[in-house]
Design an enzyme around this catalytic site. Structure first.
Site, mmCIF file in Angstrom:
data_model
loop_
_atom_site.group_PDB
_atom_site.id
_atom_site.type_symbol
_atom_site.label_atom_id
_atom_site.label_comp_id
_atom_site.label_asym_id
_atom_site.label_seq_id
_atom_site.Cartn_x
_atom_site.Cartn_y
_atom_site.Cartn_z
ATOM 1 C CE LYS A 110 -3.698 2.215 2.742
ATOM 2 N NZ LYS A 110 -4.809 2.056 3.693
ATOM 3 C CB SER A 193 -7.948 3.694 2.295
ATOM 4 O OG SER A 193 -7.061 3.262 3.227
ATOM 5 C CB SER A 237 -8.351 0.529 4.993
ATOM 6 O OG SER A 237 -9.021 1.766 5.182
#
Length: 588
Positions: A110, A193, A237
């Site tokens: 990420k 996210s 997320s």
């Protein structure tokens, strides 16, 4: 609120303004003395600021590839059709690839995770992270511990993945580079996210699923994926992208995986963890990255040091082998001895789609068919979990995720990121891209004002975090895992269609859609329980006549009982994978 101090130092006028803001009246002597004392504080701050930067030696870049040799590319659209890649590069240790537990498996990170020499975007524009509009993205000088551990375990890191703008979205259309598409159906949310990490991991899984059914693999429309990925989870997320994309995502026990060197939302809710296409790969990846690093204050006395981390994948294999040896690993016996609690309040949320509830109830019935005991359990405070999440951190959250405020306990926080300048242009850009970020700024400024909200407000909220944790703990005394939905519906269509394009929805509608998906995930971020999202079935996609999308189910266990959660998931899959039930997707 105290006035800001000029950069050229405290003077008498500013000090008198400071004193007046408190309503104090001082004698001339006291004023002179207190001025001298505060000025001495400022001088010491400037003295420290002038010192050379210090980097903890445990965070130096991995020697397998020196920073000077690290190169990267920003992939073209044709090589990144789902917009899941942020930057491409390769970081590996050939010796570790030959001997490590990951054995050359490809991994994406990420784009909140520091990799020395690689730009860090946090999903936003470069001018949101630096003091000047013409300065490019900040470039970290450290490797986060999870990066070093992946390389040492034989993983091949092949890039960073797109994430949501400042990670403030549970969907996938707010990144500065544009929407990230669901690999099952283009134009639909992939979850956020950690949107790119979920999509890149799902791409091979989607291709495998389609190939098994003699469908086109859609390789050109999907692009290149990875074997596994690392995500971050503050309100869901990791689990939201896993659920929407039909794969597996584990939010481990709070502090089990070090968060050092990763862009934070707030220490009370920050988690990093594995995303993979199978339960066994989740366990394998967790073995590679878990363990206290000696730095991260999110760990607890129960968090094992790196050298004491159990081999989760081997423990899982051993538990399965034991059942197999006893002839109990069958579709009618594998669940014997397992106790599952179906969480009542999680199925009673008003926004929960009936099709999702049906998949979760079918999952409970499947556990029963496997021989498990399934009971309805209740934690009334679960329905207030999101409110407690908000009250416990919103007053300080913007300082953490926008300005990189370090935790109050010993920690290492990157200094490369500078807070954005809050101009009218910033407001207009961010309102179009992600009104969730603007709301966080306004909410933190208002709720962080101790004249309105004294510290007792947050203190009370934190006490309710403990109450919520105790409520789940009480249930987990009688059951092994809790079963509940991940998301309130299947993946919705994108609300923002392209980068820089405003949504037709109002700010309020955007906020509710992007952050209203986490009511069944966020509570476990503040209580710290391990929670796994896994594919449980299918439901009809909105605005589609026959297209179906994955529905995720969630298993929650006791603190540091990751093996128990993964074992429960493995048991459930003895009777068939969650996506084995026939669903149909038109494809991307």
């Amino acid at each position: 609120m105290a006035p800001s101090t000029p950069l050229d130092g405290l003077d008498k006028a500013v000090f008198q303004e400071l004193v007046a803001s408190f309503g104090f009246q001082m004698t001339p002597q006291d004023e002179a003395d207190y001025f001298a004392l505060v000025k001495a504080m400022e001088d010491e701050v400037h003295e420290v600021e002038a010192m050379p930067a210090y980097v903890d030696p445990r965070l130096v870049p991995h020697v397998a590839l020196p920073v000077s040799a690290r190169t990267y590319t920003v992939p073209d659209k044709k090589d990144n059709p789902l917009n899941a890649w942020s930057h491409r590069f390769t970081l590996k240790d050939d010796a570790a690839v030959a001997t490590g537990i990951l054995a050359g498996r490809t991994v994406a990170l990420k784009d909140t995770i520091s990799v020395a020499g690689i730009p860090l975007t946090l999903g936003t524009h470069p001018y949101q992270l630096t003091a000047s509009a013409d300065v490019p993205y900040p470039v970290p000088t450290i490797d986060a511990p999870v990066v070093t551990r992946l390389v040492e375990s034989g993983g091949v890191i092949v890039g960073t993945s797109t994430c949501e703008n400042f990670c403030m979205s549970g969907l996938s259309d707010t990144s500065a580079t544009g929407p990230v598409d669901n690999p099952w159906l283009k134009g639909y949310a992939a979850g956020g996210s950690s949107s790119g990490s979920g999509v890149l991991t799902a791409i091979p899984a989607v291709q495998k699923w389609r190939q098994k059914r003699s469908l086109p693999t859609n390789k050109e429309q999907l692009g290149e994926g990875v074997d596994m990925a690392i995500g971050g989870d503050q309100g869901g997320s990791i689990r939201l992208p896993a659920a929407y994309s039909g794969i597996y995502g584990l939010k481990p026990t709070h502090g089990l995986v070090p968060y050092t060197g990763i862009g934070a939302l707030h220490p009370i809710c920050d988690h990093a963890g594995p995303i993979a296409s199978s339960v066994s790969d989740v366990a394998l990846l967790l073995s590679a990255i878990a363990g206290h690093d000696g730095i991260d204050p999110r760990s607890s006395p129960e968090t094992p040091l790196r050298k004491n981390v159990p081999a989760y994948h081997k423990l899982l294999e051993a538990a399965i082998a034991e059942k197999e040896a006893g002839g109990a690993w069958t579709p009618t016996t594998a669940g014997k001895g397992l106790r599952v609690g179906l969480l009542k309040e999680a199925l009673a949320l008003p926004q929960l789609d009936p099709s999702v509830a049906a998949v979760v109830r079918a999952a409970a019935a499947k556990f029963e068919s496997l021989g498990a005991t399934v009971v309805d359990v209740s934690a009334p405070l679960h329905s207030r979990g999101s409110a407690i999440w908000t009250a416990a951190m919103r007053g300080a959250m913007a300082d953490v995720f926008l300005a990189s405020k370090a935790p109050d306990l010993h920690a290492f926080t990157t200094t490369e990121v500078s807070p954005p300048i809050m101009t009218q242009a910033w407001y207009e850009t961010m309102t179009k891209a992600s009104p969730m970020v603007v709301t966080a700024v306004l909410g933190s400024a208002y709720m962080g004002d101790t004249a309105r909200f004294p510290h007792r407000y947050r203190n009370k909220a934190v006490s309710h975090v403990a109450q919520l944790r105790a409520a789940y703990d009480a249930l987990l005394e009688d059951v092994d895992v809790l079963l509940l939905p991940v998301t309130p519906s299947v993946s919705p269509p994108h609300m923002i269609k392209a980068a820089g394009e405003a949504s037709a929805a109002s700010t309020l509608e955007m906020y509710q859609a992007h952050l209203g998906v986490s009511d069944n995930t966020a509570p476990f971020n503040i209580t710290g329980h391990p929670a796994l999202a896994m594919p449980g079935g299918w439901a009809l996609a909105a605005d589609s006549e026959d297209g179906k999308l994955p529905v995720g189910i969630q298993l929650v266990g006791k603190h540091h009982d990751e093996v128990g959660v993964l074992m429960a998931a493995s048991i459930w899959e003895v009777a068939g994978l969650g996506l084995d039930e026939e669903g149909h997707s038109p494809g991307p």
